[in-house]
Design an enzyme around this catalytic site. Structure first.
Site, PDB file in Angstrom:
ATOM      1  N   LYS A  44      16.156  40.385  17.171  1.00 31.59           N
ATOM      2  CA  LYS A  44      16.854  41.616  16.882  1.00 31.59           C
ATOM      3  C   LYS A  44      18.059  41.791  17.803  1.00 31.59           C
ATOM      4  O   LYS A  44      18.967  42.550  17.520  1.00 31.59           O
ATOM      5  CB  LYS A  44      15.915  42.826  17.132  1.00 31.59           C
ATOM      6  CG  LYS A  44      14.660  42.835  16.321  1.00 31.59           C
ATOM      7  CD  LYS A  44      13.819  44.049  16.817  1.00 31.59           C
ATOM      8  CE  LYS A  44      12.428  43.957  16.258  1.00 31.59           C
ATOM      9  NZ  LYS A  44      11.530  44.916  16.921  1.00 31.59           N
ATOM     10  N   GLY A  45      18.030  41.090  18.947  1.00 29.89           N
ATOM     11  CA  GLY A  45      18.968  41.374  20.035  1.00 29.89           C
ATOM     12  C   GLY A  45      20.441  41.322  19.688  1.00 29.89           C
ATOM     13  O   GLY A  45      21.249  42.048  20.258  1.00 29.89           O
ATOM     14  N   GLU A 100      24.275  34.933  18.874  1.00 32.60           N
ATOM     15  CA  GLU A 100      23.195  35.340  19.775  1.00 32.60           C
ATOM     16  C   GLU A 100      23.689  36.416  20.735  1.00 32.60           C
ATOM     17  O   GLU A 100      24.881  36.524  20.996  1.00 32.60           O
ATOM     18  CB  GLU A 100      22.731  34.127  20.612  1.00 32.60           C
ATOM     19  CG  GLU A 100      21.378  33.574  20.239  1.00 32.60           C
ATOM     20  CD  GLU A 100      20.189  34.474  20.619  1.00 32.60           C
ATOM     21  OE1 GLU A 100      20.335  35.714  20.644  1.00 32.60           O
ATOM     22  OE2 GLU A 100      19.117  33.923  20.859  1.00 32.60           O
ATOM     23  N   LYS A 132      23.810  33.412  31.007  1.00 28.49           N
ATOM     24  CA  LYS A 132      23.301  33.368  32.390  1.00 28.49           C
ATOM     25  C   LYS A 132      23.124  31.896  32.763  1.00 28.49           C
ATOM     26  O   LYS A 132      22.015  31.365  32.679  1.00 28.49           O
ATOM     27  CB  LYS A 132      21.936  34.065  32.465  1.00 28.49           C
ATOM     28  CG  LYS A 132      21.948  35.551  32.297  1.00 28.49           C
ATOM     29  CD  LYS A 132      20.626  36.151  32.784  1.00 28.49           C
ATOM     30  CE  LYS A 132      19.844  36.741  31.654  1.00 28.49           C
ATOM     31  NZ  LYS A 132      18.593  37.421  32.080  1.00 28.49           N
ATOM     32  N   VAL A 155      19.206  42.321  31.886  1.00 25.93           N
ATOM     33  CA  VAL A 155      20.102  43.367  31.390  1.00 25.93           C
ATOM     34  C   VAL A 155      19.608  43.946  30.072  1.00 25.93           C
ATOM     35  O   VAL A 155      18.863  43.293  29.328  1.00 25.93           O
ATOM     36  CB  VAL A 155      21.550  42.825  31.216  1.00 25.93           C
ATOM     37  CG1 VAL A 155      22.197  42.528  32.564  1.00 25.93           C
ATOM     38  CG2 VAL A 155      21.589  41.594  30.319  1.00 25.93           C
ATOM     39  N   ASP A 161      17.036  44.526  24.716  1.00 23.43           N
ATOM     40  CA  ASP A 161      15.963  45.473  25.010  1.00 23.43           C
ATOM     41  C   ASP A 161      15.149  45.097  26.232  1.00 23.43           C
ATOM     42  O   ASP A 161      15.177  43.959  26.701  1.00 23.43           O
ATOM     43  CB  ASP A 161      14.981  45.532  23.828  1.00 23.43           C
ATOM     44  CG  ASP A 161      14.083  44.284  23.772  1.00 23.43           C
ATOM     45  OD1 ASP A 161      14.633  43.155  23.846  1.00 23.43           O
ATOM     46  OD2 ASP A 161      12.857  44.435  23.685  1.00 23.43           O
ATOM     47  N   ARG A 167      18.120  49.361  23.270  1.00 26.39           N
ATOM     48  CA  ARG A 167      19.029  48.585  22.407  1.00 26.39           C
ATOM     49  C   ARG A 167      20.245  49.398  21.987  1.00 26.39           C
ATOM     50  O   ARG A 167      21.296  48.845  21.687  1.00 26.39           O
ATOM     51  CB  ARG A 167      18.299  48.117  21.143  1.00 26.39           C
ATOM     52  CG  ARG A 167      17.205  47.088  21.370  1.00 26.39           C
ATOM     53  CD  ARG A 167      16.763  46.504  20.026  1.00 26.39           C
ATOM     54  NE  ARG A 167      15.502  45.802  20.096  1.00 26.39           N
ATOM     55  CZ  ARG A 167      15.353  44.520  20.458  1.00 26.39           C
ATOM     56  NH1 ARG A 167      16.399  43.810  20.792  1.00 26.39           N
ATOM     57  NH2 ARG A 167      14.164  43.954  20.461  1.00 26.39           N
TER      58      ARG A 167
HETATM   59  P1  IMP Z   1      16.449  31.947  26.119  1.00 31.79           P
HETATM   60  O1  IMP Z   1      15.661  31.258  25.050  1.00 31.79           O
HETATM   61  O2  IMP Z   1      15.714  31.918  27.437  1.00 31.79           O
HETATM   62  O3  IMP Z   1      17.873  31.494  26.251  1.00 31.79           O
HETATM   63  O4  IMP Z   1      16.425  33.474  25.808  1.00 31.79           O
HETATM   64  C1  IMP Z   1      17.109  34.034  24.818  1.00 31.79           C
HETATM   65  C2  IMP Z   1      16.481  35.364  24.434  1.00 31.79           C
HETATM   66  O5  IMP Z   1      15.768  35.976  25.516  1.00 31.79           O
HETATM   67  C3  IMP Z   1      17.580  36.309  24.092  1.00 31.79           C
HETATM   68  O6  IMP Z   1      17.934  36.216  22.734  1.00 31.79           O
HETATM   69  C4  IMP Z   1      16.985  37.646  24.470  1.00 31.79           C
HETATM   70  O7  IMP Z   1      16.257  38.165  23.390  1.00 31.79           O
HETATM   71  C5  IMP Z   1      16.048  37.346  25.615  1.00 31.79           C
HETATM   72  N1  IMP Z   1      16.679  37.628  26.921  1.00 31.79           N
HETATM   73  C6  IMP Z   1      17.128  36.742  27.839  1.00 31.79           C
HETATM   74  N2  IMP Z   1      17.653  37.366  28.904  1.00 31.79           N
HETATM   75  C7  IMP Z   1      17.554  38.686  28.654  1.00 31.79           C
HETATM   76  C8  IMP Z   1      17.953  39.866  29.381  1.00 31.79           C
HETATM   77  O8  IMP Z   1      18.520  39.839  30.482  1.00 31.79           O
HETATM   78  N3  IMP Z   1      17.679  41.043  28.764  1.00 31.79           N
HETATM   79  C9  IMP Z   1      17.081  41.151  27.552  1.00 31.79           C
HETATM   80  N4  IMP Z   1      16.698  40.078  26.839  1.00 31.79           N
HETATM   81  C10 IMP Z   1      16.936  38.855  27.385  1.00 31.79           C
END
Ligand code: IMP
Length: 183
Positions: A44-45, A100, A132, A155, A161, A167
């Site tokens: 959903k992000g 994303e 990040k 964040v 969220d 959100r």
């Molecule tokens: P990854 O698979 O670790 O790259 O994470 C991606 C997903 O994790 C993102 O689409 C977010 O939904 C969640 N996510 C990663 N960092 C944050 C953050 O700082 N705040 C909120 N959601 C996060």
């Protein structure tokens, strides 16, 4: 301005986001003019970023939605990526752009990219608003287009969220640590 008690500080303001999204829209419009791209919102992000970005695209395009989740209600990645890649979406021969919210460990986009590559798109590019880089687990993985690099902070806001909250904030903010330190 609406600023819940749990917010420690605003990291990226509404105005900074607006300017960046407009700039990304200009670059992507140039890239995809005449290609009828398929923009994919990763739910959903990325829904807020996606809605703003496609309105900064000044060329024909199509949209669709996928669901990916890895966090549950914690602020630490579980490492398990759940993908719900719509069976009804035809990626074959399309110029696909995955949108994303944030690239963290990169497990989600890595899994999604590999899955979609099996569907034979004409091209596949990744767009993220936030990155990040210091948190990367999938070494060397980057997005093709990104808005802002941020430090290793959890964040919320602008679609992101914590436990399904925050959100709707129009900015990206850092939560007070006590909000999530017991999870
Ligand atoms: P990854 O698979 O670790 O790259 O994470 C991606 C997903 O994790 C993102 O689409 C977010 O939904 C969640 N996510 C990663 N960092 C944050 C953050 O700082 N705040 C909120 N959601 C996060």
């Amino acid at each position: 301005m609406y600023c819940p008690n749990e917010i420690d500080r605003i990291l990226i303001s509404e105005e900074e986001i607006k300017q960046k999204v407009a700039e990304m829209g200009r670059v992507l419009t140039k890239e995809y003019e005449g290609k009828n791209p398929l923009f994919i919102c990763v739910l959903k992000g990325s829904v807020v970023f996606f809605a703003d970005l496609i309105r900064e695209m000044h060329c024909p395009l199509e949209i669709n939605f996928l669901k990916a989740s890895s966090y549950g209600n914690s602020s630490v990645s579980s490492g398990n990526v759940k993908l719900d890649v719509g069976a009804g979406i035809d990626f074959k021969g399309r110029h696909v752009v995955i949108v994303e919210d944030i690239l963290d460990t990169a497990r989600t986009l890595y899994a999604l990219k590999n899955e979609l590559l099996t569907r034979e798109p004409a091209s596949l590019k990744l767009v993220t608003l936030l990155d990040k880089p210091s948190r990367r687990v999938v070494k060397g993985f980057t997005a093709d287009y990104e808005g802002f690099d941020i430090d290793d902070l959890f964040v919320v806001g602008y679609g992101l969220d914590y436990d399904e909250r925050f959100r709707n904030l129009p900015y990206v903010a850092v939560l007070k640590p006590e909000v999530y330190e017991n999870t």
